[in-house]
Design a protein around this motif. Structure first.
Motif, PDB file in Angstrom:
ATOM      1  N   ILE A 480       0.851  -1.097  -0.124  1.00 32.32           N
ATOM      2  CA  ILE A 480       0.045   0.159  -0.138  1.00 32.32           C
ATOM      3  C   ILE A 480       1.152   1.242   0.171  1.00 32.32           C
ATOM      4  O   ILE A 480       0.446   3.003  -0.678  1.00 32.32           O
ATOM      5  CB  ILE A 480      -0.843   0.113   1.065  1.00 32.32           C
ATOM      6  N   ILE A 481       1.781   1.613   1.006  1.00 29.81           N
ATOM      7  CA  ILE A 481       3.060   2.300   1.074  1.00 29.81           C
ATOM      8  C   ILE A 481       3.656   2.775  -0.746  1.00 29.81           C
ATOM      9  O   ILE A 481       3.532   3.743  -1.022  1.00 29.81           O
ATOM     10  CB  ILE A 481       4.157   2.434   1.943  1.00 29.81           C
ATOM     11  N   TYR A 482       4.074   1.645  -1.081  1.00 29.93           N
ATOM     12  CA  TYR A 482       4.956   1.339  -2.272  1.00 29.93           C
ATOM     13  C   TYR A 482       3.836   2.379  -3.898  1.00 29.93           C
ATOM     14  O   TYR A 482       4.386   2.934  -3.920  1.00 29.93           O
ATOM     15  CB  TYR A 482       4.790   0.265  -2.897  1.00 29.93           C
ATOM     16  N   GLY A 483       2.614   1.838  -3.355  1.00 27.89           N
ATOM     17  CA  GLY A 483       0.949   2.041  -4.544  1.00 27.89           C
ATOM     18  C   GLY A 483       0.961   3.807  -4.563  1.00 27.89           C
ATOM     19  O   GLY A 483       0.460   4.116  -4.564  1.00 27.89           O
ATOM     20  N   ALA A 484       1.265   4.038  -3.178  1.00 24.31           N
ATOM     21  CA  ALA A 484       0.674   5.315  -2.229  1.00 24.31           C
ATOM     22  C   ALA A 484       1.647   6.384  -3.060  1.00 24.31           C
ATOM     23  O   ALA A 484       1.822   7.952  -3.717  1.00 24.31           O
ATOM     24  CB  ALA A 484       0.413   5.564  -0.827  1.00 24.31           C
ATOM     25  N   ILE A 485       3.460   6.049  -2.886  1.00 20.29           N
ATOM     26  CA  ILE A 485       4.498   6.277  -3.113  1.00 20.29           C
ATOM     27  C   ILE A 485       4.403   6.400  -4.650  1.00 20.29           C
ATOM     28  O   ILE A 485       4.987   7.648  -5.428  1.00 20.29           O
ATOM     29  CB  ILE A 485       5.533   6.226  -2.771  1.00 20.29           C
ATOM     30  N   PHE A 487       1.345   6.610  -6.706  1.00 19.75           N
ATOM     31  CA  PHE A 487       0.463   7.489  -7.416  1.00 19.75           C
ATOM     32  C   PHE A 487       0.857   9.115  -7.179  1.00 19.75           C
ATOM     33  O   PHE A 487       0.313   9.886  -8.065  1.00 19.75           O
ATOM     34  CB  PHE A 487      -1.339   6.743  -6.303  1.00 19.75           C
ATOM     35  N   ARG A 488       1.602   9.548  -5.698  1.00 22.20           N
ATOM     36  CA  ARG A 488       1.894  10.508  -5.522  1.00 22.20           C
ATOM     37  C   ARG A 488       2.822  10.774  -6.615  1.00 22.20           C
ATOM     38  O   ARG A 488       2.534  12.496  -7.459  1.00 22.20           O
ATOM     39  CB  ARG A 488       2.719  10.781  -4.228  1.00 22.20           C
ATOM     40  N   ARG A 489       4.149  10.360  -7.188  1.00 20.60           N
ATOM     41  CA  ARG A 489       5.084  10.548  -8.133  1.00 20.60           C
ATOM     42  C   ARG A 489       4.372  10.851  -9.475  1.00 20.60           C
ATOM     43  O   ARG A 489       4.032  11.502 -10.154  1.00 20.60           O
ATOM     44  CB  ARG A 489       5.599   9.689  -8.302  1.00 20.60           C
ATOM     45  N   ARG A 490       3.186  10.037 -10.200  1.00 22.07           N
ATOM     46  CA  ARG A 490       2.148  10.279 -11.171  1.00 22.07           C
ATOM     47  C   ARG A 490       1.779  11.454 -10.521  1.00 22.07           C
ATOM     48  O   ARG A 490       1.157  12.266 -12.675  1.00 22.07           O
ATOM     49  CB  ARG A 490       1.361   8.964 -11.478  1.00 22.07           C
ATOM     50  N   LEU A 492       2.154  14.221  -9.305  1.00 22.51           N
ATOM     51  CA  LEU A 492       3.471  15.096  -9.079  1.00 22.51           C
ATOM     52  C   LEU A 492       3.348  15.668 -11.202  1.00 22.51           C
ATOM     53  O   LEU A 492       3.567  16.319 -11.094  1.00 22.51           O
ATOM     54  CB  LEU A 492       4.116  15.345  -8.329  1.00 22.51           C
ATOM     55  N   LYS A 493       3.515  14.478 -11.852  1.00 18.06           N
ATOM     56  CA  LYS A 493       4.459  14.972 -13.048  1.00 18.06           C
ATOM     57  C   LYS A 493       2.911  15.092 -13.722  1.00 18.06           C
ATOM     58  O   LYS A 493       3.548  15.977 -15.220  1.00 18.06           O
ATOM     59  CB  LYS A 493       4.700  13.079 -13.366  1.00 18.06           C
ATOM     60  N   ARG A 494       1.409  14.530 -13.176  1.00 18.59           N
ATOM     61  CA  ARG A 494       0.940  14.845 -14.254  1.00 18.59           C
ATOM     62  C   ARG A 494       0.498  16.500 -14.207  1.00 18.59           C
ATOM     63  O   ARG A 494      -0.100  16.958 -15.212  1.00 18.59           O
ATOM     64  CB  ARG A 494      -0.876  14.269 -13.402  1.00 18.59           C
ATOM     65  N   THR A 495       0.330  16.983 -13.316  1.00 13.01           N
ATOM     66  CA  THR A 495       0.481  17.811 -12.474  1.00 13.01           C
ATOM     67  C   THR A 495       1.210  19.299 -13.410  1.00 13.01           C
ATOM     68  O   THR A 495       1.081  20.206 -13.592  1.00 13.01           O
ATOM     69  CB  THR A 495       0.537  18.607 -11.034  1.00 13.01           C
ATOM     70  N   LYS A 496       2.504  18.645 -13.277  1.00 14.00           N
ATOM     71  CA  LYS A 496       3.483  19.779 -14.418  1.00 14.00           C
ATOM     72  C   LYS A 496       4.221  19.539 -15.532  1.00 14.00           C
ATOM     73  O   LYS A 496       4.014  20.506 -15.718  1.00 14.00           O
ATOM     74  CB  LYS A 496       4.526  18.460 -13.550  1.00 14.00           C
ATOM     75  N   ARG A 497       2.796  18.113 -16.164  1.00 13.15           N
ATOM     76  CA  ARG A 497       2.881  18.130 -17.614  1.00 13.15           C
ATOM     77  C   ARG A 497       1.694  19.542 -18.567  1.00 13.15           C
ATOM     78  O   ARG A 497       1.766  19.614 -19.170  1.00 13.15           O
ATOM     79  CB  ARG A 497       2.459  17.350 -17.744  1.00 13.15           C
ATOM     80  N   MET A 498       0.606  19.519 -16.639  1.00 13.97           N
ATOM     81  CA  MET A 498      -0.197  20.679 -17.195  1.00 13.97           C
ATOM     82  C   MET A 498       0.238  22.451 -16.804  1.00 13.97           C
ATOM     83  O   MET A 498      -0.680  23.151 -17.257  1.00 13.97           O
ATOM     84  CB  MET A 498      -1.355  19.990 -16.964  1.00 13.97           C
ATOM     85  N   ARG A 499       1.137  22.240 -16.853  1.00 16.08           N
ATOM     86  CA  ARG A 499       1.539  23.850 -16.772  1.00 16.08           C
ATOM     87  C   ARG A 499       1.734  24.169 -18.419  1.00 16.08           C
ATOM     88  O   ARG A 499       2.816  23.756 -18.655  1.00 16.08           O
ATOM     89  CB  ARG A 499       2.771  23.927 -15.863  1.00 16.08           C
ATOM     90  N   PRO A 500       1.445  25.173 -18.175  1.00 18.30           N
ATOM     91  CA  PRO A 500       1.533  26.266 -19.643  1.00 18.30           C
ATOM     92  C   PRO A 500       3.169  26.685 -19.750  1.00 18.30           C
ATOM     93  O   PRO A 500       3.982  26.470 -18.857  1.00 18.30           O
ATOM     94  CB  PRO A 500       0.709  27.436 -19.182  1.00 18.30           C
TER      95      PRO A 500
END
Length: 504
Positions: A480-485, A487-490, A492-500
């Motif tokens: 579960i901890i590994y999955g949460a980590i 998920f968190r990394r993905r 953050l990566k998705r949010t970063k790609r959506m920035r102008p």
């Protein structure tokens, strides 16, 4: 040319060093042992025995040639052991190697010495054949000799070899007295322990009413008396202890009679005598969840034997740090009683062995119920003492010793149709106690060297529950901890790609 001289010089130097080391090895013996149990290091008892050797010892090895690699490895280990023996005996041991398979004369010589051939399966060219081989040893001191019929793998050979050398070289054995006349087992019923004691001691029967001089005995043994011991006889024991004597007591305070289904107290007068010295043996039956089994007939459409746990046969695996218990791992007792110290601080009292954390006691008399459903409330007395020592001045100026065990049958092997084999550690503990009482280290540390029994450490039910669910839940939690980590990394990566203005 210079290079060739240098190579030749190096070769000669290495050869010279090897020659010097080989010469030194014939004079000085050195061996490194990195094993945890020091299986390749001679025990201190063996070294002491070898240091006391006065006469030359001749050891003849009747060994067949062309043995399989695994058997040959065992033989080589034994030869290495003999090399160490020779070193510590100051070169008083000589060896002779004989192959009895060479001719009938040598074969007959080996058989007459007590070495008989054994069948050994050998595989040659994908074929299995049985070959008669000799794997024995004869040890001779003067006109006396002893035989080891079969060299067995493992470090138990050190005990066997040292025992036979001690038996052949010892001259005047100390006398040990075995008190009789109160229902104690006959010599034939304790044959197993007597065989062990006979290596170092001369065991003699003693009748207290007719024995004028107890002082000649290094130690006295009192094993499982069931008849009354008179005040006069107990007075003789008092006089013996006042003069610095030593007493080994295996006490039958309670008796279980399974055929009648009852357990009763045993009163001999010994219990009151011991209590006056501060040793109180309760007339109770020890029960322990860690116990031996008995065989009962399971009734039904078919009758068949069934093994069930019997808490009246406690298995003891908890020992104090003492020379008597050194190396002892498991005792099996039957109908034992707990020991308490009720004396003063002037005496030195030391418990030797305890029951498990899940044990209890039942006051005699009791009725036995083989099919009893044992519950937690039956085991409310943990860590009961089953063996102890007492030392100090007992009415005189000399220090006396008593070793007490709360079971009179723990070394009784019986005889005839009722003969059984006693647990080896039972015998070892008794023999060690005699050595300690006699102020003789004897074979004490060597008896238990290399024991193979490794009982698991007992843990409580709560700990078992915790370990079980810990092993079950930890992998799930980590996943579960590994999955949460991840998920968190993905995220953050998705949010970063959506920035102008994001450029990959």
């Amino acid at each position: 040319m210079i290079k060739k001289r240098k190579v030749l010089y190096n070769i000669l130097m290495v050869a010279g060093i090897l020659i010097v080391l080989n010469a030194l090895s014939s004079v000085f013996f050195l061996r490194a042992d990195f094993t945890e149990d020091k299986r390749y290091t001679l025990d201190r008892s063996t070294k002491r025995i070898l240091s006391e050797v006065d006469e030359p010892i001749i050891i003849t090895l009747y060994i067949s040639d062309d043995l399989p690699p695994d058997v040959n490895r065992t033989v080589q280990d034994f030869k290495n052991l003999l090399t160490e023996y020779n070193h510590y005996s100051k070169r008083k041991i000589s060896f002779e190697y004989v192959n009895p398979n060479k001719n009938e004369k040598l074969e007959q010589e080996a058989i007459e010495a007590g070495i008989h051939p054994v069948p050994l399966e050998i595989r040659e060219k994908d074929q299995l054949k049985v070959q008669r081989v000799f794997l024995g040893v004869v040890i001779q001191v003067g006109d006396e000799f002893e035989a080891i019929p079969l060299i067995k793998p493992g470090i138990a050979m050190e005990y066997t070899l040292s025992t036979l050398i001690k038996r052949l070289t010892i001259k005047d054995k100390p006398q040990i007295g075995y008190i009789m006349g109160h229902g104690e087992p006959e010599f034939a019923a304790i044959e197993q322990v007597l065989d062990e004691l006979s290596i170092l001691y001369d065991v003699k029967p003693v009748y207290l009413l007719s024995e004028p001089d107890l002082e000649k005995y290094k130690c006295l043994m009192l094993i499982g008396p069931t008849g009354t011991i008179s005040p006069t006889q107990l007075g003789s024991l008092d006089n013996y202890l006042q003069k610095g004597g030593s007493l080994m007591i295996a006490m039958e305070r309670v008796r279980g009679m399974l055929n009648e289904g009852i357990g009763v107290s045993v009163n001999t007068g010994l219990e009151k005598w011991l209590q006056n010295k501060g040793l109180y043996v309760e007339d109770s039956f020890i029960v322990d969840k860690k116990c031996g089994t008995v065989t009962v007939q399971q009734q039904g459409f078919f009758s068949f034997p069934r093994q069930i746990n019997f808490p009246y046969l406690p298995v003891i695996s908890r020992f104090a740090n003492h020379s008597i218990t050194d190396g002892i791992e498991t005792l099996i007792l039957q109908f034992a009683s707990p020991i308490k110290y009720v004396g003063d601080t002037l005496m030195e009292y030391r418990p030797l062995a305890y029951t498990s954390k899940v044990s209890g006691k039942l006051m005699a008399p009791i009725s036995f119920n083989i099919g009893r459903d044992w519950r937690t409330q039956d085991f409310l007395y943990p860590d009961l003492t089953v063996a102890a020592t007492l030392s100090g001045t007992m009415g005189g100026n000399e220090e006396a010793k008593i070793c007490l065990i709360g079971d009179g049958d723990f070394i009784v092997n019986g005889f005839g149709a009722n003969k059984i084999s006693i647990q080896k550690d039972n015998i070892n503990l008794f023999a060690n106690a005699i050595d300690w009482l006699s102020d003789d280290s004897g074979l004490m540390s060597l008896r238990t060297k290399g024991v193979s029994s490794r009982p698991l450490r007992e843990i409580t039910d709560g700990k078992v529950f915790m370990i079980k669910y810990f092993n079950f839940l930890i992998p799930v939690v980590l996943l579960i901890i590994y999955g949460a980590i991840r998920f968190r990394r993905r995220t953050l990566k998705r949010t970063k790609r959506m920035r102008p203005g994001f450029i990959k």
